[in-house]
Design an enzyme around this catalytic site. Structure first.
Site, PDB file in Angstrom:
ATOM      1  CG  LEU A 179      -2.011  -1.314   1.119  1.00  0.00           C
ATOM      2  CD1 LEU A 179      -2.821  -1.025   2.530  1.00  0.00           C
ATOM      3  CD2 LEU A 179      -2.643  -1.254  -0.055  1.00  0.00           C
ATOM      4  CG  HIS A 198      -6.239  -1.633  -8.697  1.00  0.00           C
ATOM      5  ND1 HIS A 198      -5.796  -0.966  -7.540  1.00  0.00           N
ATOM      6  CD2 HIS A 198      -7.557  -1.092  -9.017  1.00  0.00           C
ATOM      7  CE1 HIS A 198      -7.155   0.075  -7.297  1.00  0.00           C
ATOM      8  NE2 HIS A 198      -7.761  -0.124  -8.238  1.00  0.00           N
TER       9      HIS A 198
END
Length: 304
Positions: A179, A198
């Protein structure tokens, strides 16, 4: 900063520095020598072996590696006498995680089972206690902390991270639920060699702030009928690199974010293993307009 101090400070879980010059195996009997490789001091014995075919049974040649650091880079390929099959060297993979690392586990399992011609040689995380890092330690995969923060004061700087990955001779970097924004130093050191997954069909529902359950909530709120995972090259922004592969997942009328997330995650595991397998077999090619494609294993004349 010397490599020796980098490894002793930043590779977690009681790592020992090892080197044996001009030998095919590195063992824990020589901790004082200069060139380091990371070994985890756990219940599992870890060693690195360099395997070579006898000179009489091999023929060395080079081919253009179509995706690794640059399209001009070349890679050694060995043609074995038995069956005259080409053997492509196993790729060395670094995986980055911030959480449980389910995609990391799928990739590592594919490497262990032999469906992917590579090995996960190091795990990078920004959370030393996350599930992905614990899994890596259990599998005797070295764990490196990045970046240095208030919560993780032992983390690496960007320049030191590049040095450590170079020591591991990493070919490709796979982001699997990591992240943090990848620093420009790493992108420049590994051009066209860093990938991210993603949980939406980019370019929709991507960018800063779109991660985890937030993505699936936004997809449902929009009324979109389809979602699915995207694997893309990493550049200096969030989720804007060239798209390499996607899988379409239907959004059902009464879906919750959790239900959609579970359905997308199942496809993520399959897609990342498929792409990793293609990477390790040098089957990524670039169209003249800069679009990356995957060459079919069954039919080399087909691309997708």
């Amino acid at each position: 900063m010397e490599s020796h101090s980098l490894f002793s400070r930043y590779c977690s879980n009681s790592i020992t520095l090892l080197y044996k010059k001009n030998q095919h195996m590195l063992s824990s009997s020589s901790p004082s020598l200069a060139y380091p490789s990371c070994f985890i001091g756990s219940k599992h014995q870890v060693s690195f072996k360099l395997q070579h075919l006898p000179a009489s049974e091999r023929m060395r040649s080079v081919i253009r590696l179509e995706c690794a650091n640059s399209v001009e880079k070349v890679s050694n390929v060995v043609s074995e006498k038995e069956g005259s099959k080409l053997w492509v060297k196993r790729k060395r993979l670094a995986v980055f995680v911030s959480g449980g690392g389910s995609n990391f586990r799928s990739i590592n399992q594919a490497c262990i089972e032999g469906s992917a011609n590579g090995d996960v040689v190091v795990l990078v995380t920004n959370k030393h206690a996350c599930g992905g890092a614990q899994y890596a330690r259990d599998k005797s995969i070295p764990v490196v902390l990045f970046p240095k923060t208030k919560d993780e004061p032992n983390g690496l700087s960007p320049d030191d991270l590049v040095k450590v990955l170079r020591e591991f001779e990493v070919d490709f970097i796979l982001l699997a639920g990591y992240l943090k924004l990848i620093p420009v130093e790493l992108i420049r050191a590994y051009p066209r060699s860093i990938f991210n997954i993603h949980p939406s069909l980019l370019p929709a529902f991507g960018g800063k702030g779109y991660y985890g359950m937030k993505v699936h909530e936004a997809v449902i709120a929009s009324g979109a009928r389809y979602s699915g995972p995207t694997i893309h090259f990493v550049d200096e922004q969030y989720d804007t690199g060239r798209i390499l592969a996607q899988k379409v997942v239907p959004v059902l009328a009464n879906d919750t974010a959790e239900e959609l997330a579970a359905r997308v995650l199942r496809e993520e595991h399959k897609l990342y293993v498929e792409v990793t397998t293609a990477l390790c077999e040098d089957r990524i090619v670039w169209r003249e307009d800069g679009v990356p494609l995957i060459r079919s294993k069954e039919n080399p004349e087909e691309y997708y």
